[in-house]
Design a protein around this motif. Structure first.
Motif, PDB file in Angstrom:
ATOM      1  N   SER A 149     -16.606  22.616 -51.227  1.00 20.48           N
ATOM      2  CA  SER A 149     -17.340  23.864 -51.040  1.00 20.48           C
ATOM      3  C   SER A 149     -16.804  24.864 -52.053  1.00 20.48           C
ATOM      4  N   LYS A 150     -17.670  25.621 -52.669  1.00 19.91           N
ATOM      5  CA  LYS A 150     -17.240  26.582 -53.691  1.00 19.91           C
ATOM      6  C   LYS A 150     -16.501  27.762 -53.068  1.00 19.91           C
ATOM      7  N   VAL A 151     -16.871  28.129 -51.838  1.00 18.48           N
ATOM      8  CA  VAL A 151     -16.213  29.218 -51.107  1.00 18.48           C
ATOM      9  C   VAL A 151     -16.064  28.784 -49.665  1.00 18.48           C
ATOM     10  N   ASN A 152     -14.897  29.029 -49.088  1.00 16.31           N
ATOM     11  CA  ASN A 152     -14.739  28.843 -47.651  1.00 16.31           C
ATOM     12  C   ASN A 152     -13.917  29.994 -47.102  1.00 16.31           C
ATOM     13  N   PHE A 153     -14.023  30.197 -45.808  1.00 15.24           N
ATOM     14  CA  PHE A 153     -13.412  31.364 -45.172  1.00 15.24           C
ATOM     15  C   PHE A 153     -12.451  30.934 -44.068  1.00 15.24           C
ATOM     16  N   GLY A 154     -11.451  31.778 -43.814  1.00 14.03           N
ATOM     17  CA  GLY A 154     -10.495  31.504 -42.757  1.00 14.03           C
ATOM     18  C   GLY A 154     -10.029  32.781 -42.086  1.00 14.03           C
ATOM     19  N   LEU A 155      -9.486  32.622 -40.885  1.00 18.76           N
ATOM     20  CA  LEU A 155      -8.830  33.713 -40.166  1.00 18.76           C
ATOM     21  C   LEU A 155      -7.340  33.466 -40.240  1.00 18.76           C
ATOM     22  N   ASN A 156      -6.545  34.522 -40.406  1.00 18.99           N
ATOM     23  CA  ASN A 156      -5.113  34.318 -40.516  1.00 18.99           C
ATOM     24  C   ASN A 156      -4.327  35.299 -39.663  1.00 18.99           C
ATOM     25  N   LEU A 157      -3.105  34.894 -39.368  1.00 18.27           N
ATOM     26  CA  LEU A 157      -2.166  35.676 -38.580  1.00 18.27           C
ATOM     27  C   LEU A 157      -0.787  35.464 -39.189  1.00 18.27           C
ATOM     28  N   GLY A 158      -0.024  36.541 -39.373  1.00 10.67           N
ATOM     29  CA  GLY A 158       1.273  36.405 -40.017  1.00 10.67           C
ATOM     30  C   GLY A 158       2.339  37.303 -39.418  1.00 10.67           C
ATOM     31  N   THR A 171       2.502  32.924 -42.774  1.00 12.98           N
ATOM     32  CA  THR A 171       1.120  33.181 -42.377  1.00 12.98           C
ATOM     33  C   THR A 171       0.452  31.867 -42.015  1.00 12.98           C
ATOM     34  N   TYR A 172      -0.287  31.893 -40.927  1.00 11.56           N
ATOM     35  CA  TYR A 172      -1.063  30.736 -40.491  1.00 11.56           C
ATOM     36  C   TYR A 172      -2.541  31.050 -40.698  1.00 11.56           C
ATOM     37  N   GLU A 173      -3.259  30.133 -41.322  1.00  8.44           N
ATOM     38  CA  GLU A 173      -4.692  30.332 -41.539  1.00  8.44           C
ATOM     39  C   GLU A 173      -5.472  29.220 -40.857  1.00  8.44           C
ATOM     40  N   LEU A 174      -6.514  29.603 -40.141  1.00 10.63           N
ATOM     41  CA  LEU A 174      -7.402  28.667 -39.478  1.00 10.63           C
ATOM     42  C   LEU A 174      -8.752  28.711 -40.186  1.00 10.63           C
ATOM     43  N   GLY A 175      -9.123  27.612 -40.831  1.00 10.97           N
ATOM     44  CA  GLY A 175     -10.384  27.564 -41.569  1.00 10.97           C
ATOM     45  C   GLY A 175     -11.580  27.720 -40.646  1.00 10.97           C
ATOM     46  N   GLN A 176     -12.556  28.490 -41.111  1.00 15.60           N
ATOM     47  CA  GLN A 176     -13.760  28.741 -40.321  1.00 15.60           C
ATOM     48  C   GLN A 176     -14.986  28.053 -40.900  1.00 15.60           C
ATOM     49  N   THR A 177     -14.881  27.552 -42.120  1.00 17.90           N
ATOM     50  CA  THR A 177     -15.994  26.860 -42.761  1.00 17.90           C
ATOM     51  C   THR A 177     -15.471  25.549 -43.340  1.00 17.90           C
ATOM     52  N   ASN A 178     -16.365  24.671 -43.725  1.00 14.82           N
ATOM     53  CA  ASN A 178     -15.974  23.371 -44.251  1.00 14.82           C
ATOM     54  C   ASN A 178     -15.353  23.492 -45.632  1.00 14.82           C
ATOM     55  N   PHE A 179     -14.258  22.780 -45.830  1.00 17.91           N
ATOM     56  CA  PHE A 179     -13.576  22.733 -47.123  1.00 17.91           C
ATOM     57  C   PHE A 179     -14.348  21.851 -48.088  1.00 17.91           C
ATOM     58  N   PHE A 180     -14.899  20.760 -47.568  1.00 21.92           N
ATOM     59  CA  PHE A 180     -15.699  19.852 -48.386  1.00 21.92           C
ATOM     60  C   PHE A 180     -17.174  20.190 -48.227  1.00 21.92           C
ATOM     61  N   ALA A 181     -17.936  19.970 -49.290  1.00 23.66           N
ATOM     62  CA  ALA A 181     -19.373  20.262 -49.248  1.00 23.66           C
ATOM     63  C   ALA A 181     -20.078  19.356 -48.241  1.00 23.66           C
ATOM     64  N   GLU A 182     -19.599  18.115 -48.105  1.00 21.31           N
ATOM     65  CA  GLU A 182     -20.110  17.172 -47.112  1.00 21.31           C
ATOM     66  C   GLU A 182     -18.950  16.731 -46.257  1.00 21.31           C
ATOM     67  N   GLY A 183     -19.223  16.098 -45.156  1.00 22.16           N
ATOM     68  CA  GLY A 183     -18.160  15.598 -44.295  1.00 22.16           C
ATOM     69  C   GLY A 183     -17.863  16.578 -43.195  1.00 22.16           C
ATOM     70  N   GLU A 184     -16.838  16.221 -42.421  1.00 24.32           N
ATOM     71  CA  GLU A 184     -16.480  17.037 -41.255  1.00 24.32           C
ATOM     72  C   GLU A 184     -15.152  17.714 -41.456  1.00 24.32           C
TER      73      GLU A 184
END
Length: 184
Positions: A149-158, A171-184
């Motif tokens: 994926s060209k852009v992905n977003f995450g929530l973080n807490l530090g 800092t801990y980041e939890l991804g909110q969108t897919n890192f790969f363009a396909e797949g899970e």
């Protein structure tokens, strides 16, 4: 993608205005290690992320209890790529590739012990936009740039500690969108 970059910069700029008027800006250069947990199945590969490194710059704006904390970081981390093979083999078929991202975190923080002392403890939270920068190809890998994926977003807490002029944080980041363009 261009619109999302412009939107992030615009929102960040607007959020900075109250803090800039206070004149309380601290620049925090960043260098460190990162540990990722990237597990996914994409096409015929299973990807598991490993340890990497990062370099960047954060701003801490605001002189009171609450501060605004935007930044920009270069992230590089390795991933083990393993083909999904159903038969037993006697050799290691893993390939390791290196993935680069530009991370733009936007956080709000709270000074837990006040500010301006010899030692300050603080917490922060917010979001980040991660812009795919590239991948170092490995021989035999079917993974290509278009798989990400060209852009992905995450929530973080530090949580962080300032000691004199040095800052240590985690800092801990939890991804909110897919890192790969396909797949899970």
């Amino acid at each position: 993608m261009k619109r999302s970059k412009i939107l992030i910069l615009l929102v960040s700029g607007i959020l900075c205005l109250p803090f800039l008027s206070q004149g309380q800006i601290k620049i925090n250069p960043k260098i460190g290690i990162n540990a990722s947990n990237l597990e996914t199945d994409i096409r015929d590969l299973t990807a598991e992320a490993r340890v990497g490194w990062n370099l960047g710059l954060d701003l801490r704006m605001g002189g009171g209890m609450v501060f605004f904390n935007p930044g920009i970081h270069y992230y590089s981390f390795a991933a083990d790529l393993t083909p999904n093979i159903t038969s037993q083999t006697n050799f290691d078929v893993r390939n390791q590739t290196t993935i680069q991202n530009i991370k733009v975190p936007v956080n709000i923080g709270i000074n837990l012990t006040g500010s301006g002392g010899l030692m300050n403890i603080w917490v922060k939270g917010g979001g980040s936009a991660n812009f795919f920068g590239g991948v170092k190809q490995v021989d035999g890998s079917s993974l290509v740039t278009d798989d990400f994926s060209k852009v992905n977003f995450g929530l973080n807490l530090g949580l962080g500690v300032d000691v004199l002029i040095f800052t240590i944080d985690a800092t801990y980041e939890l991804g909110q969108t897919n890192f790969f363009a396909e797949g899970e």
